[in-house]
Write a protein that holds these residues in place. Structure first.
Motif, mmCIF file in Angstrom:
data_model
loop_
_atom_site.group_PDB
_atom_site.id
_atom_site.type_symbol
_atom_site.label_atom_id
_atom_site.label_comp_id
_atom_site.label_asym_id
_atom_site.label_seq_id
_atom_site.Cartn_x
_atom_site.Cartn_y
_atom_site.Cartn_z
ATOM 1 N N SER A 80 -11.805 9.572 22.732
ATOM 2 C CA SER A 80 -12.157 9.769 21.326
ATOM 3 C C SER A 80 -10.935 9.565 20.429
ATOM 4 C CB SER A 80 -12.699 11.184 21.124
ATOM 5 O OG SER A 80 -12.810 11.474 19.742
ATOM 6 N N GLY A 81 -11.148 8.880 19.325
ATOM 7 C CA GLY A 81 -10.083 8.661 18.354
ATOM 8 C C GLY A 81 -9.588 9.940 17.712
ATOM 9 N N GLU A 82 -10.318 11.035 17.878
ATOM 10 C CA GLU A 82 -9.904 12.320 17.328
ATOM 11 C C GLU A 82 -8.638 12.859 17.988
ATOM 12 O OE1 GLU A 82 -13.217 14.985 17.487
ATOM 13 O OE2 GLU A 82 -14.517 13.604 16.420
ATOM 14 N N HIS A 83 -8.251 12.281 19.118
ATOM 15 C CA HIS A 83 -7.046 12.734 19.805
ATOM 16 C C HIS A 83 -5.786 12.062 19.271
ATOM 17 C CE1 HIS A 83 -9.089 15.228 22.686
ATOM 18 N NE2 HIS A 83 -9.971 14.253 22.871
ATOM 19 N N PHE A 84 -5.919 11.146 18.327
ATOM 20 C CA PHE A 84 -4.765 10.475 17.748
ATOM 21 C C PHE A 84 -4.655 10.867 16.281
ATOM 22 C CE2 PHE A 84 -2.363 7.094 15.745
ATOM 23 C CZ PHE A 84 -1.333 6.900 16.661
ATOM 24 N N ASP A 85 -3.497 11.422 15.901
ATOM 25 C CA ASP A 85 -3.273 11.848 14.524
ATOM 26 C C ASP A 85 -2.500 10.765 13.783
ATOM 27 O OD1 ASP A 85 -2.708 13.101 12.131
ATOM 28 O OD2 ASP A 85 -2.176 14.998 13.065
ATOM 29 N N HIS A 86 -3.178 10.073 12.889
ATOM 30 C CA HIS A 86 -2.569 8.975 12.134
ATOM 31 C C HIS A 86 -1.580 9.461 11.089
ATOM 32 C CE1 HIS A 86 -5.083 5.838 13.884
ATOM 33 N NE2 HIS A 86 -6.063 6.715 13.851
ATOM 34 N N ARG A 87 -1.530 10.762 10.843
ATOM 35 C CA ARG A 87 -0.589 11.299 9.858
ATOM 36 C C ARG A 87 0.839 11.342 10.396
ATOM 37 N NH1 ARG A 87 -3.546 16.761 8.759
ATOM 38 N NH2 ARG A 87 -3.720 16.493 10.996
ATOM 39 N N GLY A 88 0.988 11.216 11.715
ATOM 40 C CA GLY A 88 2.326 11.195 12.285
ATOM 41 C C GLY A 88 2.459 12.056 13.520
ATOM 42 N N ALA A 89 3.607 11.954 14.122
ATOM 43 C CA ALA A 89 3.887 12.668 15.364
ATOM 44 C C ALA A 89 4.432 14.068 15.080
ATOM 45 C CB ALA A 89 4.880 11.889 16.201
ATOM 46 N N CYS A 90 4.180 14.948 16.017
ATOM 47 C CA CYS A 90 4.697 16.317 15.993
ATOM 48 C C CYS A 90 5.249 16.623 17.380
ATOM 49 C CB CYS A 90 3.583 17.306 15.667
ATOM 50 S SG CYS A 90 2.943 17.192 13.999
ATOM 51 N N CYS B 257 5.433 18.000 20.986
ATOM 52 C CA CYS B 257 4.476 18.432 22.002
ATOM 53 C C CYS B 257 4.664 19.930 22.232
ATOM 54 C CB CYS B 257 4.712 17.647 23.294
ATOM 55 S SG CYS B 257 3.709 18.156 24.701
ATOM 56 N N THR B 258 3.571 20.668 22.287
ATOM 57 C CA THR B 258 3.653 22.112 22.492
ATOM 58 C C THR B 258 4.163 22.469 23.888
ATOM 59 O OG1 THR B 258 1.348 22.239 23.189
ATOM 60 C CG2 THR B 258 1.802 22.615 20.877
ATOM 61 N N LEU B 259 4.181 21.504 24.793
ATOM 62 C CA LEU B 259 4.607 21.780 26.165
ATOM 63 C C LEU B 259 5.995 21.262 26.490
ATOM 64 C CD1 LEU B 259 1.210 21.114 27.959
ATOM 65 C CD2 LEU B 259 2.203 23.312 27.291
ATOM 66 N N CYS B 260 6.334 20.039 26.046
ATOM 67 C CA CYS B 260 7.646 19.472 26.400
ATOM 68 C C CYS B 260 8.597 19.354 25.213
ATOM 69 C CB CYS B 260 7.489 18.115 27.087
ATOM 70 S SG CYS B 260 7.103 16.756 25.959
ATOM 71 N N GLY B 261 8.061 19.426 23.993
ATOM 72 C CA GLY B 261 8.895 19.356 22.809
ATOM 73 C C GLY B 261 9.192 17.957 22.280
ATOM 74 N N LYS B 262 8.833 16.932 23.048
ATOM 75 C CA LYS B 262 9.060 15.553 22.590
ATOM 76 C C LYS B 262 7.945 15.142 21.627
ATOM 77 C CE LYS B 262 11.511 14.184 26.748
ATOM 78 N NZ LYS B 262 11.498 13.328 27.935
ATOM 79 N N SER B 263 8.243 14.210 20.762
ATOM 80 C CA SER B 263 7.326 13.772 19.719
ATOM 81 C C SER B 263 6.086 13.077 20.278
ATOM 82 C CB SER B 263 8.087 12.820 18.795
ATOM 83 O OG SER B 263 7.294 12.433 17.727
ATOM 84 N N THR B 264 4.907 13.399 19.695
ATOM 85 C CA THR B 264 3.660 12.763 20.101
ATOM 86 C C THR B 264 2.658 12.752 18.948
ATOM 87 O OG1 THR B 264 1.817 12.760 21.665
ATOM 88 C CG2 THR B 264 2.679 14.908 21.046
ATOM 89 N N PRO B 265 1.901 11.652 18.819
ATOM 90 C CA PRO B 265 0.816 11.622 17.837
ATOM 91 C C PRO B 265 -0.501 12.135 18.430
ATOM 92 C CG PRO B 265 1.076 9.451 18.769
ATOM 93 C CD PRO B 265 2.146 10.316 19.387
ATOM 94 N N GLU C 248 -3.873 20.899 18.956
ATOM 95 C CA GLU C 248 -2.489 21.077 19.409
ATOM 96 C C GLU C 248 -1.839 19.723 19.660
ATOM 97 O OE1 GLU C 248 -1.265 24.445 22.262
ATOM 98 O OE2 GLU C 248 -3.347 23.974 22.769
ATOM 99 N N ALA C 249 -0.611 19.560 19.208
ATOM 100 C CA ALA C 249 0.149 18.354 19.523
ATOM 101 C C ALA C 249 0.560 18.442 20.987
ATOM 102 C CB ALA C 249 1.374 18.253 18.628
ATOM 103 N N VAL C 250 0.112 17.473 21.797
ATOM 104 C CA VAL C 250 0.416 17.506 23.229
ATOM 105 C C VAL C 250 0.206 16.125 23.827
ATOM 106 C CG1 VAL C 250 -1.934 18.207 23.906
ATOM 107 C CG2 VAL C 250 -0.012 18.777 25.395
ATOM 108 N N HIS C 251 1.122 15.722 24.698
ATOM 109 C CA HIS C 251 0.932 14.484 25.451
ATOM 110 C C HIS C 251 -0.198 14.699 26.447
ATOM 111 C CE1 HIS C 251 5.323 14.176 24.434
ATOM 112 N NE2 HIS C 251 4.902 12.981 24.068
ATOM 113 N N LYS C 252 -0.969 13.652 26.701
ATOM 114 C CA LYS C 252 -2.062 13.742 27.669
ATOM 115 C C LYS C 252 -1.521 14.109 29.055
ATOM 116 C CE LYS C 252 -5.873 10.948 29.502
ATOM 117 N NZ LYS C 252 -5.366 10.536 30.807
ATOM 118 N N VAL C 253 -0.410 13.495 29.459
ATOM 119 C CA VAL C 253 0.148 13.795 30.781
ATOM 120 C C VAL C 253 0.669 15.227 30.857
ATOM 121 C CG1 VAL C 253 0.669 11.404 31.389
ATOM 122 C CG2 VAL C 253 2.382 12.751 30.220
ATOM 123 N N CYS C 254 1.195 15.745 29.766
ATOM 124 C CA CYS C 254 1.644 17.147 29.749
ATOM 125 C C CYS C 254 0.447 18.082 29.890
ATOM 126 C CB CYS C 254 2.394 17.456 28.454
ATOM 127 S SG CYS C 254 4.001 16.664 28.305
#
Length: 70
Positions: free
Chosen positions: A8-18, A20-28, A35-41
């Motif tokens: 679903s396109g709802e998992h991508f935030d076009h407003r920008g990256a934040c 990740c709540t788990l690793c801290g690296k940037s993700t859209p 929650e901002a989170v990488h799928k693999v995380c």
């Protein structure tokens, strides 16, 4: 639980990256709760927390005419 289905396109935030709540690296990417989170995380977290539902897969839509064997 395995791999998440986040088609679903709802998992991508076009407003920008934040961060990740788990690793801290940037993700859209966003979870179903926003929650901002990488799928693999999220997949790794699910493996470490069996039975938890913090990160869920998208529902698989039923195909039209499923079971219709005309």
């Amino acid at each position: 639980m395995g791999l998440l289905n986040w088609h679903s396109g709802e998992h991508f935030d076009h407003r920008g990256a934040c961060p990740c709540t788990l690793c801290g690296k940037s993700t859209p990417l966003r979870s179903h709760t926003g929650e901002a989170v990488h799928k693999v995380c999220a997949e790794a977290w699910n493996e470490q927390h069996p039975g938890a539902d913090r990160f869920c897969s998208d529902r698989t839509p039923k195909r039209q005419n499923e079971g219709d064997h005309a």
